[in-house]
Scaffold this active site. Structure first.
Site, PDB file in Angstrom:
ATOM      1  CE  LYS A  12      -1.944  -1.083   3.975  1.00 36.20           C
ATOM      2  NZ  LYS A  12      -1.285  -2.380   4.260  1.00 36.20           N
ATOM      3  NE  ARG A  52      -4.984   0.183   8.616  1.00 37.58           N
ATOM      4  CZ  ARG A  52      -3.730  -0.190   8.496  1.00 37.58           C
ATOM      5  NH1 ARG A  52      -3.334  -1.338   8.949  1.00 37.58           N
ATOM      6  NH2 ARG A  52      -2.863   0.601   7.941  1.00 37.58           N
ATOM      7  NE  ARG A  73       7.778  -2.116   6.423  1.00 38.88           N
ATOM      8  CZ  ARG A  73       6.458  -2.074   6.520  1.00 38.88           C
ATOM      9  NH1 ARG A  73       5.752  -1.532   5.546  1.00 38.88           N
ATOM     10  NH2 ARG A  73       5.840  -2.578   7.554  1.00 38.88           N
ATOM     11  NE  ARG A  98       5.944  -0.165  10.237  1.00 38.43           N
ATOM     12  CZ  ARG A  98       4.855  -0.237   9.500  1.00 38.43           C
ATOM     13  NH1 ARG A  98       4.797   0.419   8.358  1.00 38.43           N
ATOM     14  NH2 ARG A  98       3.824  -0.953   9.887  1.00 38.43           N
ATOM     15  NE  ARG A 116       1.864  -4.698  10.925  1.00 36.29           N
ATOM     16  CZ  ARG A 116       3.054  -4.587  10.333  1.00 36.29           C
ATOM     17  NH1 ARG A 116       4.148  -4.995  10.933  1.00 36.29           N
ATOM     18  NH2 ARG A 116       3.134  -4.045   9.138  1.00 36.29           N
TER      19      ARG A 116
HETATM   20  P1  AP5 Z   1       4.896  -1.502   1.916  1.00 37.97           P
HETATM   21  O1  AP5 Z   1       4.607  -0.756   0.667  1.00 37.97           O
HETATM   22  O2  AP5 Z   1       5.551  -0.773   3.034  1.00 37.97           O
HETATM   23  O3  AP5 Z   1       3.590  -2.290   2.400  1.00 37.97           O
HETATM   24  P2  AP5 Z   1       2.308  -1.773   3.169  1.00 37.97           P
HETATM   25  O4  AP5 Z   1       1.126  -2.480   2.590  1.00 37.97           O
HETATM   26  O5  AP5 Z   1       2.269  -0.282   3.191  1.00 37.97           O
HETATM   27  O6  AP5 Z   1       2.634  -2.399   4.583  1.00 37.97           O
HETATM   28  P3  AP5 Z   1       2.507  -1.800   6.032  1.00 37.97           P
HETATM   29  O7  AP5 Z   1       3.286  -2.741   6.908  1.00 37.97           O
HETATM   30  O8  AP5 Z   1       2.894  -0.368   6.073  1.00 37.97           O
HETATM   31  O9  AP5 Z   1       0.999  -1.988   6.278  1.00 37.97           O
HETATM   32  P4  AP5 Z   1       0.308  -2.031   7.630  1.00 37.97           P
HETATM   33  O10 AP5 Z   1      -1.085  -1.863   7.234  1.00 37.97           O
HETATM   34  O11 AP5 Z   1       0.616  -3.236   8.449  1.00 37.97           O
HETATM   35  O12 AP5 Z   1       1.029  -0.821   8.434  1.00 37.97           O
HETATM   36  P5  AP5 Z   1       0.622   0.702   8.648  1.00 37.97           P
HETATM   37  O13 AP5 Z   1       1.847   1.501   8.784  1.00 37.97           O
HETATM   38  O14 AP5 Z   1      -0.386   1.148   7.670  1.00 37.97           O
HETATM   39  O15 AP5 Z   1       5.798  -2.768   1.507  1.00 37.97           O
HETATM   40  C1  AP5 Z   1       6.253  -3.691   2.478  1.00 37.97           C
HETATM   41  C2  AP5 Z   1       7.590  -4.291   2.004  1.00 37.97           C
HETATM   42  O16 AP5 Z   1       7.376  -5.053   0.824  1.00 37.97           O
HETATM   43  C3  AP5 Z   1       8.646  -3.232   1.632  1.00 37.97           C
HETATM   44  O17 AP5 Z   1       9.912  -3.692   2.032  1.00 37.97           O
HETATM   45  C4  AP5 Z   1       8.556  -3.124   0.102  1.00 37.97           C
HETATM   46  O18 AP5 Z   1       9.779  -2.745  -0.488  1.00 37.97           O
HETATM   47  C5  AP5 Z   1       8.153  -4.564  -0.274  1.00 37.97           C
HETATM   48  N1  AP5 Z   1       7.282  -4.606  -1.448  1.00 37.97           N
HETATM   49  C6  AP5 Z   1       6.221  -3.804  -1.730  1.00 37.97           C
HETATM   50  N2  AP5 Z   1       5.632  -4.168  -2.889  1.00 37.97           N
HETATM   51  C7  AP5 Z   1       6.350  -5.239  -3.343  1.00 37.97           C
HETATM   52  C8  AP5 Z   1       6.226  -6.084  -4.502  1.00 37.97           C
HETATM   53  N3  AP5 Z   1       5.249  -5.906  -5.419  1.00 37.97           N
HETATM   54  N4  AP5 Z   1       7.101  -7.094  -4.634  1.00 37.97           N
HETATM   55  C9  AP5 Z   1       8.108  -7.303  -3.690  1.00 37.97           C
HETATM   56  N5  AP5 Z   1       8.265  -6.539  -2.592  1.00 37.97           N
HETATM   57  C10 AP5 Z   1       7.396  -5.527  -2.422  1.00 37.97           C
HETATM   58  O19 AP5 Z   1      -0.103   0.594  10.066  1.00 37.97           O
HETATM   59  C11 AP5 Z   1       0.667   0.249  11.198  1.00 37.97           C
HETATM   60  C12 AP5 Z   1      -0.211   0.208  12.426  1.00 37.97           C
HETATM   61  O20 AP5 Z   1      -0.828   1.497  12.613  1.00 37.97           O
HETATM   62  C13 AP5 Z   1      -1.378  -0.776  12.398  1.00 37.97           C
HETATM   63  O21 AP5 Z   1      -0.985  -2.089  12.753  1.00 37.97           O
HETATM   64  C14 AP5 Z   1      -2.313  -0.123  13.438  1.00 37.97           C
HETATM   65  O22 AP5 Z   1      -1.862  -0.369  14.758  1.00 37.97           O
HETATM   66  C15 AP5 Z   1      -2.134   1.370  13.145  1.00 37.97           C
HETATM   67  N6  AP5 Z   1      -3.118   1.864  12.145  1.00 37.97           N
HETATM   68  C16 AP5 Z   1      -2.830   2.388  10.907  1.00 37.97           C
HETATM   69  N7  AP5 Z   1      -3.953   2.713  10.271  1.00 37.97           N
HETATM   70  C17 AP5 Z   1      -4.977   2.414  11.091  1.00 37.97           C
HETATM   71  C18 AP5 Z   1      -6.396   2.494  10.971  1.00 37.97           C
HETATM   72  N8  AP5 Z   1      -6.994   2.966   9.847  1.00 37.97           N
HETATM   73  N9  AP5 Z   1      -7.145   2.098  12.036  1.00 37.97           N
HETATM   74  C19 AP5 Z   1      -6.588   1.630  13.171  1.00 37.97           C
HETATM   75  N10 AP5 Z   1      -5.239   1.501  13.344  1.00 37.97           N
HETATM   76  C20 AP5 Z   1      -4.442   1.886  12.306  1.00 37.97           C
END
Ligand code: AP5
Length: 219
Positions: free
Chosen positions: A15, A90, A128, A161, A172
């Protein structure tokens, strides 16, 4: 009509990577709730401390906190012509709030889901590394920086992270299935969810997402 591009996907689905590319190409600001919450966590306030603990455990932060964050951020002038939501909504509660917000802001919502197999995601997440200065995302297995631990773009040491460890990652995934699963079913059943194969290389996923966005331009 201006757009809200919603990026839905499991942890590590890409994402953030794709939202960043879409933002660069189309000029919409990328609103990452994860990044905003991490910034609040760093502030060291009692609320920040609570958010930090929740995120590190892999659970979701409360809908009430998210509502405040989203309302404040999307009211900024740079969101007027559209924006990308990376990681919101979410839960079904969050989705209801977004629908109301979109009506008020007179924006069309485009729900896009990056679909991936869960198994390789563990490597994506534990491998990552992110640049704390410019936000560039690397992966020690799939997209390593030229110099180990250093950002190619600005020479900054890369960060790992706190929730990218195996225990938090499992939690997660569990949260994603439990809280976001019903939302995916809802939007998929009413035909509003566009699904993209996220197991493809980054450039190919991006091309497919752009094709969807371009096909809606002018609507
Ligand atoms: P990346 O692009 O970083 O993936 P992502 O989907 O953004 O993963 P996140 O870990 O950021 O998602 P998340 O939802 O768990 O965390 P968030 O920060 O939003 O890619 C990941 C890795 O894969 C990278 O190394 C990249 O290079 C590689 N990659 C990407 N695409 C690739 C491909 N096609 N092929 C190969 N490799 C690839 O949320 C964190 C926390 O915040 C949550 O757990 C929660 O506690 C809180 N939170 C955030 N939003 C909310 C909400 N709306 N409601 C409640 N709590 C929330």
């Amino acid at each position: 009509m201006s757009k809200i591009i919603v990026m839905i996907g499991a942890p590590g689905a890409g994402k953030g990577t794709q939202s960043r590319l879409i933002s660069e190409k189309y000029g919409y600001p990328q609103i990452s709730t994860g990044d905003m919450l991490r910034e609040m966590a760093r502030a060291g306030t009692p609320l920040g401390q609570k958010i930090k603990e929740t995120m590190a455990s892999g659970k979701l932060v409360g809908d009430d906190i998210l509502a405040e964050v989203i309302l404040a951020r999307t009211s900024q002038p740079d969101c007027e012509n559209g924006y990308i939501l990376d990681g919101y909504p979410r839960t079904t509660n969050q989705a209801h709030l977004l629908e109301e917000l979109a009506l008020r802001q007179r924006k069309k919502v485009l729900f896009m889901r990056v679909v991936v197999n869960e198994e390789p995601l563990f490597k994506r997440l534990t491998g990552r590394r992110t640049c704390p200065k410019c936000g560039e995302i690397y992966n020690i297995y799939f997209r390593p920086p030229h110099v180990d631990g250093i950002c190619d773009l600005d020479g900054e040491p890369l960060a790992h992270r706190a929730d990218d460890n195996p225990e938090s990652v499992s939690k997660r995934f569990e949260e994603y299935r439990r809280s976001t699963g019903p939302l995916i079913n809802y939007y998929s059943q009413n035909g509003r969810l566009v699904e993209i194969d996220g197991d493809l290389p980054v450039e190919d996923v991006f091309e497919k997402l752009c094709a969807v966005i371009d096909s809606l331009n002018g609507e």
